[in-house]
Design a protein around this motif. Structure first.
Motif, short mmCIF file in Angstrom:
data_model
loop_
_atom_site.label_atom_id
_atom_site.label_comp_id
_atom_site.label_asym_id
_atom_site.label_seq_id
_atom_site.Cartn_x
_atom_site.Cartn_y
_atom_site.Cartn_z
N ASN A 251 0.82 -1.21 0.00
CA ASN A 251 0.00 0.00 0.00
C ASN A 251 0.85 1.26 0.00
N TYR A 279 -1.38 4.58 0.60
CA TYR A 279 -2.56 4.59 -0.27
C TYR A 279 -3.33 3.29 -0.06
N SER A 280 -4.30 2.99 -0.89
CA SER A 280 -5.19 1.83 -0.69
C SER A 280 -4.41 0.53 -0.68
N TYR A 287 -6.94 -3.92 -5.62
CA TYR A 287 -6.95 -2.91 -4.56
C TYR A 287 -8.36 -2.73 -3.98
N PRO A 289 -10.71 0.20 -2.54
CA PRO A 289 -10.70 1.67 -2.68
C PRO A 289 -10.71 2.42 -1.35
N ASN A 290 -10.09 3.59 -1.39
CA ASN A 290 -10.13 4.56 -0.29
C ASN A 290 -9.80 3.94 1.07
N SER A 291 -8.82 3.04 1.09
CA SER A 291 -8.42 2.41 2.34
C SER A 291 -7.05 2.91 2.80
N GLY A 292 -6.61 4.03 2.24
CA GLY A 292 -5.34 4.60 2.66
C GLY A 292 -5.48 5.34 3.99
N TYR A 325 -14.78 3.03 2.85
CA TYR A 325 -15.48 2.78 1.60
C TYR A 325 -16.54 1.70 1.84
N PHE A 348 -6.54 4.25 -6.94
CA PHE A 348 -6.07 3.35 -5.88
C PHE A 348 -4.75 3.83 -5.28
N LYS A 357 -14.38 9.71 5.37
CA LYS A 357 -13.15 9.40 6.07
C LYS A 357 -13.30 9.84 7.52
#
Length: 768
Positions: A251, A279-280, A287, A289-292, A325, A348, A357
């Motif tokens: 990531n 990042y994700s 990947y 999404p939006n898991s950073g 997400y 990603f 978030k």
């Protein structure tokens, strides 16, 4: 806040008074090899209860200045490649010591434990304890809990790489207490999607106490305690520090931390800054999404180390931003955003978090004191914490904004050893005040009050110890009412609980190598305000939660026993435990939905958890290290005769480590390991799905190089090297039941991850 600052000032004045009234001396000695009688240069001599340490010089000699002229203190001696030695020394009788350390191929269990009521050797402490030093904490991990979750009996509830909660012997959330610099961490322990708000790099050592610990820490310590210890101040006249950085391929996690510390005539200080960004994360199929996430931490310490003891003022700031997400797909099965647009590769790998978030902030200030009074000492810890949780749905203004202020105080008076007896008396208090500052709500604003007092005594013989203690606790919760759009969202509740808990323990050393310990105790946990009064959508958990104001405290009755052997070529231990919990609290789903979200309501049952932990470490030759550990927990809902939900699967870990001797390199190593997770079919079938067994292959290589006299440690580590598809039994992203809602996660745990790291300790100044 004004009262807290006044208490800090009073403690500083008391410390200043003591500094003019205590006679001081200097003591010293020599550390040598037991076999060759050669001096050992660079050995560390530490008095944990005084928070002082010193290194031996080229001739193996050391000197401790400005120590009390009387009193007995536990001293720990450590040197790489030798057994750790612990001794109780009377400062009034000896001032020229000689210690002989024995070479060993295996890390010894003869180490000091400070998280229990009486600091002492692990072998003479009846509580089962895992200890992780700096070298193990440096292994690649995404947070502090991920770093310790590889210990037997310890696991984690995870929400991707960014969020981990500790699980000890099947118990988690408010049943596990985290102690940071002597202060009980108070934040979001009850929430699934919140981690521990502590910088993972600032701990120099972690003690994991397994089993009921209410005698020491009061409510919540049913499952165990994670005691995080920052470095002991450096010797007088020294200024040193460390820099570390790493990069992970899965990531793009970049983590860097720098620390600087010093000691000038007993004035000690330390500062640290840490930044992490990712990042994700990537699963074996793509990947998520939006898991950073990104994290920024600062911490520091100012204090005095004198003959009268020490006083340290600690402060820290923690901030973590995490993306969330809720899975949605197009007709081709691709992840799409809220507008229905497909995520692409650049999305990603973007380090800019999208909405929704959360923004988690935690501020903490504490004053830690150990004041020598006569032949005894008073340990006094005062703390203030502010925890803020912001959830941002579609813009910078938080929709949910939860603020929690907590004041804590803990005082323990140690009378001092006499004829092997060690009595301790203590008192603790806690005050919490929360506010809802947003437009959405999950739990009511509340006030909580707690107070406890205890008495404890330990008796030491030549080969055995016995300890017993009793504690009384009182706790009160007040939930505040709230109306929204003419409807009552939260109703007022007020309840109070009291409890008497106790513990008894015994250790016996059959031989120099064979050791036995056993412990029995009761503990309790008062229901928290989330369990009592929640009513709303829990963002990030994909469920609607409803509390129960009529909940009663959990009461635990636990026994455990451990047998260990420390040999020249073999180190082995085996532990059995049983924990019966009356009125166990958990949230369950019974088929109801609100806004397409499954409703989880809090209720109570009786539960029994038992299990086993074992380790076997082999050193057939000095350059081969073969470590094997095992942990298993069996948890039963005895009221309904079915398994408890969300219990970790059994795991067997094997690691083969090769440590060759290579010229110009220090501590080179190459390791290959397997983590074998069993299937977890013991689940609550109303709302939980089983997980299959799997094996993960891991590997690492590293060594310390020298640029002149400057050591630099490089390492490369690979987790899930074969990119295995799997669901961890405690992952909140594992598949849900298909018949419960339109939302079905089914997100694999992270795939292959290779981490490159550098660790650079340095000394800017050292006294002669």
């Amino acid at each position: 806040m004004y009262k807290f600052i006044t208490m800090l000032f009073a403690c500083l004045m008391l410390s200043s008074y003591k500094s003019y009234s205590t006679e001081t001396i200097a003591v010293g000695g020599k550390v040598i090899d037991e076999t060759s009688k050669q001096p050992l240069s660079g050995a560390t001599i530490t008095i944990p209860d005084l928070r002082i340490s010193v290194l031996t010089d080229q001739s193996g000699r050391f000197r401790l200045r400005n120590v009390p002229a009387r009193g007995s203190f536990l001293i720990e001696l450590r040197f790489v490649g030798y057994e750790t030695l612990t001794r109780v020394m009377d400062l009034s009788k000896e001032n020229d010591w000689q210690f002989e350390l024995k070479p060993t191929l295996i890390e010894t269990q003869e180490v000091v434990v400070t998280g229990t009521l009486s600091s002492g050797s692990n072998k003479r402490n009846s509580t089962t304890v895992n200890i992780l030093n700096k070298d193990k904490l440096l292994l690649p991990s995404s947070n502090i809990i991920d770093a310790i979750a590889k210990s037997p009996g310890v696991s984690q509830v995870s929400t991707g790489p960014s969020i981990s909660k500790p699980v000890i012997r099947g118990l988690s959330y408010n049943r596990v207490v985290t102690i940071d610099n002597g202060i009980k961490q108070e934040g979001q322990q009850w929430g699934d999607e919140h981690g521990i708000e502590i910088d993972q790099f600032k701990a120099n050592r972690v003690e994991v106490l397994k089993g009921a610990a209410s005698l020491i820490y009061g409510s919540d310590a049913l499952g165990g305690v994670i005691n995080l210890l920052e470095p002991i101040p450096v010797p007088e006249g020294e200024i040193s520090g460390e820099f570390l950085t790493n990069y992970s391929t899965n990531n793009g996690l970049v983590g860097s931390s720098v620390m600087l510390t010093g000691n000038q005539n007993g004035f000690v200080w330390r500062g640290r800054g840490t930044y992490k960004n990712a990042y994700s994360f990537k699963t074996p199929v793509g990947y998520f999404p939006n898991s950073g996430f990104n994290e920024t931490d600062f911490s520091g310490m100012l204090g005095l180390n004198k003959s009268w003891g020490y006083t340290h003022l600690n402060f820290s700031s923690f901030r973590n931003n995490i993306g969330f997400y809720e899975p949605a797909f197009d007709s081709e099965g691709n992840y799409v955003g809220e507008e229905g647009n497909r995520f692409f590769h650049d999305d990603f790998k973007s380090r800019t978090l999208q909405y929704p978030k959360q923004d988690i902030r935690h501020y903490k200030i504490s004053l830690n004191n150990n004041l020598l009074i006569g032949t005894g000492n008073l340990k006094l810890n005062l703390g203030f914490q502010r925890n803020q949780r912001r959830e941002l749905e579609d813009g910078p203004d938080p929709s949910l904004y939860f603020n929690l202020d907590t004041y804590t105080g803990d005082a323990r008076y140690y009378i001092g050893q006499k004829n092997g007896w060690e009595p301790v008396f203590g008192f603790s208090t806690e005050i919490g005040h929360s506010e809802n500052r947003g437009e959405e709500f999950l739990i009511p604003a509340y006030d909580t009050y707690g107070v406890g007092t205890f008495a404890y005594i330990k008796k030491n013989w030549e080969n055995s110890t016995f300890n017993v203690g009793v504690r009384y606790d009182f706790r009160k919760n007040i939930g505040k009412p709230l109306e929204q759009d003419g409807e009552s969202l939260f109703q007022r509740f007020s309840n109070q609980f009291s409890n008497v808990s106790g513990a008894i323990g015994f250790t016996h050393q059959f031989t120099e190598r064979l050791n036995f310990k056993a412990n029995a105790g009761s503990a309790f946990r008062a229901p928290n305000p989330a369990e009592l009064g929640s009513n709303g959508e829990h963002e990030g958990t994909f469920r609607y939660e409803i509390g129960n104001p009529d909940l009663q405290p959990e009461r635990s009755y636990q026994v455990d026993a451990e047998l260990s052997y420390d040999g020249d070529f073999v180190n082995a231990s085996a532990t059995l435990y049983n924990n019966y919990i009356h009125d166990f609290i958990y949230a369950a789903h019974h088929g109801e939905f609100i806004d397409n979200l499954p409703v989880y309501q809090y209720g109570q049952v009786n539960a029994n958890l038992y299990g086993a932990e074992a380790s076997l470490i082999l050193h057939p030759v000095h350059f081969i290290h073969f470590e094997n550990t095992f942990g298993y927990t069996h948890a039963q809902n005895t009221s309904m005769n079915r398994p408890l939900p969300f219990i970790p699967a059994g795991v067997l870990r094997n690691e083969l480590r090769y440590e060759p001797e290579i010229k110009h390199l220090q501590e080179p190593f190459l390791s290959v390991g397997m983590a074998n997770y069993f299937a977890q079919n013991r689940v609550d079938e109303e709302f939980e799905t089983p997980t299959a067994g799997y094996t993960l292959v891991n590997a690492s290589v590293g060594a310390t190089f020298f640029a002149g006299k400057q050591p630099i440690k490089f390492y490369v580590s690979a987790n899930n090297l074969l990119n295995k598809r799997y669901y961890d039994a405690l992952s909140r992203y594992k598949p849900g039941r298909l018949d419960q809602s339109d939302l079905n996660l089914g997100v694999y745990n992270p795939g292959r991850n290779i981490t490159f790291g550098v660790y650079l300790p340095f000394v800017l100044k050292r006294s002669n």
